[in-house]
Design an enzyme around this catalytic site. Sequence first.
Site, PDB file in Angstrom:
ATOM      1  N   SER A  47      26.140 -11.330  23.499  1.00  0.00           N
ATOM      2  CA  SER A  47      26.603 -11.250  24.849  1.00  0.00           C
ATOM      3  C   SER A  47      26.410  -9.640  25.055  1.00  0.00           C
ATOM      4  O   SER A  47      26.533  -9.353  26.186  1.00  0.00           O
ATOM      5  CB  SER A  47      27.925 -11.737  25.301  1.00  0.00           C
ATOM      6  OG  SER A  47      28.856 -11.215  24.486  1.00  0.00           O
ATOM      7  N   HIS A  48      26.648  -8.718  23.912  1.00  0.00           N
ATOM      8  CA  HIS A  48      26.380  -7.392  24.022  1.00  0.00           C
ATOM      9  C   HIS A  48      25.285  -6.689  23.467  1.00  0.00           C
ATOM     10  O   HIS A  48      25.440  -5.630  22.746  1.00  0.00           O
ATOM     11  CB  HIS A  48      27.902  -6.706  23.848  1.00  0.00           C
ATOM     12  CG  HIS A  48      28.885  -7.056  25.025  1.00  0.00           C
ATOM     13  ND1 HIS A  48      29.445  -8.346  25.150  1.00  0.00           N
ATOM     14  CD2 HIS A  48      29.118  -6.553  26.077  1.00  0.00           C
ATOM     15  CE1 HIS A  48      30.156  -8.397  26.206  1.00  0.00           C
ATOM     16  NE2 HIS A  48      30.099  -7.197  27.001  1.00  0.00           N
ATOM     17  N   GLU A 188      28.624 -14.331  28.356  1.00  0.00           N
ATOM     18  CA  GLU A 188      28.384 -15.708  27.921  1.00  0.00           C
ATOM     19  C   GLU A 188      28.012 -16.586  29.214  1.00  0.00           C
ATOM     20  O   GLU A 188      27.235 -17.581  28.912  1.00  0.00           O
ATOM     21  CB  GLU A 188      29.926 -16.042  27.508  1.00  0.00           C
ATOM     22  CG  GLU A 188      30.127 -15.562  26.179  1.00  0.00           C
ATOM     23  CD  GLU A 188      29.069 -15.947  25.041  1.00  0.00           C
ATOM     24  OE1 GLU A 188      28.500 -17.110  25.141  1.00  0.00           O
ATOM     25  OE2 GLU A 188      29.005 -15.279  24.090  1.00  0.00           O
TER      26      GLU A 188
HETATM   27  P1  NDP Z   1      34.933 -13.980  21.450  1.00  0.00           P
HETATM   28  O1  NDP Z   1      35.874 -15.197  22.203  1.00  0.00           O
HETATM   29  O2  NDP Z   1      33.691 -14.321  21.139  1.00  0.00           O
HETATM   30  O3  NDP Z   1      35.639 -13.344  20.220  1.00  0.00           O
HETATM   31  C1  NDP Z   1      37.017 -12.786  20.228  1.00  0.00           C
HETATM   32  C2  NDP Z   1      37.651 -12.478  18.912  1.00  0.00           C
HETATM   33  O4  NDP Z   1      37.959 -13.589  18.373  1.00  0.00           O
HETATM   34  C3  NDP Z   1      36.462 -11.731  17.874  1.00  0.00           C
HETATM   35  O5  NDP Z   1      37.032 -10.925  17.278  1.00  0.00           O
HETATM   36  C4  NDP Z   1      36.171 -13.238  17.091  1.00  0.00           C
HETATM   37  O6  NDP Z   1      35.790 -12.761  15.560  1.00  0.00           O
HETATM   38  C5  NDP Z   1      37.559 -13.607  16.913  1.00  0.00           C
HETATM   39  N1  NDP Z   1      37.536 -15.063  16.691  1.00  0.00           N
HETATM   40  C6  NDP Z   1      36.801 -16.083  17.329  1.00  0.00           C
HETATM   41  N2  NDP Z   1      37.022 -17.320  16.826  1.00  0.00           N
HETATM   42  C7  NDP Z   1      37.920 -17.275  15.701  1.00  0.00           C
HETATM   43  C8  NDP Z   1      38.614 -17.968  14.964  1.00  0.00           C
HETATM   44  N3  NDP Z   1      38.097 -19.189  14.846  1.00  0.00           N
HETATM   45  N4  NDP Z   1      39.435 -17.437  14.141  1.00  0.00           N
HETATM   46  C9  NDP Z   1      39.657 -16.290  13.906  1.00  0.00           C
HETATM   47  N5  NDP Z   1      39.106 -15.185  14.887  1.00  0.00           N
HETATM   48  C10 NDP Z   1      38.200 -15.559  15.865  1.00  0.00           C
HETATM   49  O7  NDP Z   1      34.794 -12.783  22.381  1.00  0.00           O
HETATM   50  P2  NDP Z   1      34.888 -12.666  24.056  1.00  0.00           P
HETATM   51  O8  NDP Z   1      33.445 -13.586  24.321  1.00  0.00           O
HETATM   52  O9  NDP Z   1      35.952 -12.705  24.704  1.00  0.00           O
HETATM   53  O10 NDP Z   1      34.217 -11.284  24.082  1.00  0.00           O
HETATM   54  C11 NDP Z   1      33.116 -10.748  23.557  1.00  0.00           C
HETATM   55  C12 NDP Z   1      32.659  -9.248  23.689  1.00  0.00           C
HETATM   56  O11 NDP Z   1      32.709  -9.074  25.038  1.00  0.00           O
HETATM   57  C13 NDP Z   1      33.830  -8.213  23.065  1.00  0.00           C
HETATM   58  O12 NDP Z   1      33.142  -7.618  22.073  1.00  0.00           O
HETATM   59  C14 NDP Z   1      34.119  -7.419  24.389  1.00  0.00           C
HETATM   60  O13 NDP Z   1      34.650  -6.212  24.166  1.00  0.00           O
HETATM   61  C15 NDP Z   1      33.095  -7.820  25.253  1.00  0.00           C
HETATM   62  N6  NDP Z   1      33.333  -7.390  26.546  1.00  0.00           N
HETATM   63  C16 NDP Z   1      33.257  -6.409  27.132  1.00  0.00           C
HETATM   64  C17 NDP Z   1      33.616  -5.947  28.412  1.00  0.00           C
HETATM   65  C18 NDP Z   1      33.206  -4.432  29.181  1.00  0.00           C
HETATM   66  O14 NDP Z   1      33.535  -4.351  30.132  1.00  0.00           O
HETATM   67  N7  NDP Z   1      32.937  -3.507  28.344  1.00  0.00           N
HETATM   68  C19 NDP Z   1      34.215  -6.832  29.373  1.00  0.00           C
HETATM   69  C20 NDP Z   1      34.345  -8.221  28.659  1.00  0.00           C
HETATM   70  C21 NDP Z   1      34.024  -8.295  27.394  1.00  0.00           C
HETATM   71  P3  NDP Z   1      34.064 -13.056  15.375  1.00  0.00           P
HETATM   72  O15 NDP Z   1      33.410 -12.155  16.241  1.00  0.00           O
HETATM   73  O16 NDP Z   1      33.742 -12.741  13.963  1.00  0.00           O
HETATM   74  O17 NDP Z   1      33.855 -14.293  15.899  1.00  0.00           O
HETATM   75  O1  PYC Z   2      30.622  -9.367  29.438  1.00  0.00           O
HETATM   76  O2  PYC Z   2      32.428  -9.652  30.843  1.00  0.00           O
HETATM   77  C1  PYC Z   2      31.345  -9.102  30.264  1.00  0.00           C
HETATM   78  C2  PYC Z   2      31.294  -7.624  30.539  1.00  0.00           C
HETATM   79  C3  PYC Z   2      31.373  -6.883  31.792  1.00  0.00           C
HETATM   80  C4  PYC Z   2      31.151  -5.764  31.415  1.00  0.00           C
HETATM   81  C5  PYC Z   2      30.470  -5.646  30.438  1.00  0.00           C
HETATM   82  N1  PYC Z   2      30.451  -6.753  29.773  1.00  0.00           N
END
Ligand code: NDP
Ligand code: PYC
Length: 342
Positions: A47-48, A188
């Site tokens: 997703s990134h 996502e």
């Molecule tokens: P996920 O739900 O995919 O993962 C969240 C965290 O939980 C990760 O560190 C993951 O590790 C861990 N994890 C997942 N499953 C398990 C498990 N079963 N046991 C233990 N740990 C677990 O993340 P999101 O979809 O919520 O976010 C994805 C990305 O989006 C992030 O990197 C975030 O920074 C980015 N984002 C950026 C934004 C922005 O504005 N810049 C806005 C929103 C999100 P692992 O990766 O090893 O699975």
């Molecule tokens: O995946 O939610 C997201 C997001 C917003 C800005 C950057 N990533």
Amino acid sequence: MNDATTLSFEALAKRIEAILRRAGLSDLHAGAVSRVIAVGERDGAKSHGIYRIEGCLRTVATAKVSKDAVPALHDDGSAVIRVAAGGAFSPAAFELGAPVLAARAKDLGLAALVIHDCAHFSALWPEVEALTELGVAALALCPSYATVAPAGGTRPLLGTNPLAFGWPRPGLDPYVFDFATSVAARGEIELHRRAGRLLPEGWAVDADGTATTDPDAALAGAMLPFGGHKGSAISTMIELLAGAMIGDLTSAEALDALGTTTLIPRHGELILAFSPERFAAGRPGDPFARAEALFEAILGQGARLPSQRRYEARRQAATGGIALTGEEIAHLDKLLERGVDA
Ligand code: NDP
Ligand code: PYC
């Protein structure tokens, strides 16, 4: 066209950098942004990863991000270090401020890096992980743009507001988690839409506030916070600390300023760094040894640590390369040839 191709990290980063340079980004920003996208792809954080290139190009094409502002460090020797990003992408600003932040945290025990006025699209784990490599624990947070309804509400107000934490583990991969405070990252939802897949229940409501599993309806409506009222409160805290408190835009203000969710929003970011040694000084026990005991106890129950999946993807990429589908390679070629028109 489904033939998978593998690329080394360097080869992928170079391709992305060439696309960004062609779009007019300065060497500084093309380099920093391509690294953050390539590490996302390498670590299986789709997703990134390369999916984000188009958003960057659209934002450059509409002049909603500076292509060449040079980040400026403002350090008065206090615990608060600031980098003015000047409306450019955030990664170069972070790279400038991170070593100063880590050194100040080691000096004072605790320090903060504030990045002002940056276009922000990236995952936060590369940042907290980099800080653990400099020997400090770190917490990073930022708003995004209003796409998430508060718990009990139905209309977008909060951002997907990511929160990331890193803890150094000498000789081992650091303990790192990084997640959106919405049920899932907005990226996502977009990936589900592109793949023609329904969303899991509980991710979103449509424009009328009714629960939906249709990605298009979700994009037109609102996503939901993770953990109901708890995620909603954490997300609100991020708006306060990394928006209102630092004098940068909240998610609602960032969306108002941009007028669309198809471009990358401009706001600020707050990164806190802690020196475990300084906090533990004079107290019983070595904080790193105690942390290891905790991680072992977690693993001992059959649970996994966050980021283990990413680290495994990284190890596979180091030996076998980063696997991209034929379509993905063709798309990168088109982006290089035609830029945002691809
Ligand atoms: P996920 O739900 O995919 O993962 C969240 C965290 O939980 C990760 O560190 C993951 O590790 C861990 N994890 C997942 N499953 C398990 C498990 N079963 N046991 C233990 N740990 C677990 O993340 P999101 O979809 O919520 O976010 C994805 C990305 O989006 C992030 O990197 C975030 O920074 C980015 N984002 C950026 C934004 C922005 O504005 N810049 C806005 C929103 C999100 P692992 O990766 O090893 O699975
Ligand atoms: O995946 O939610 C997201 C997001 C917003 C800005 C950057 N990533």
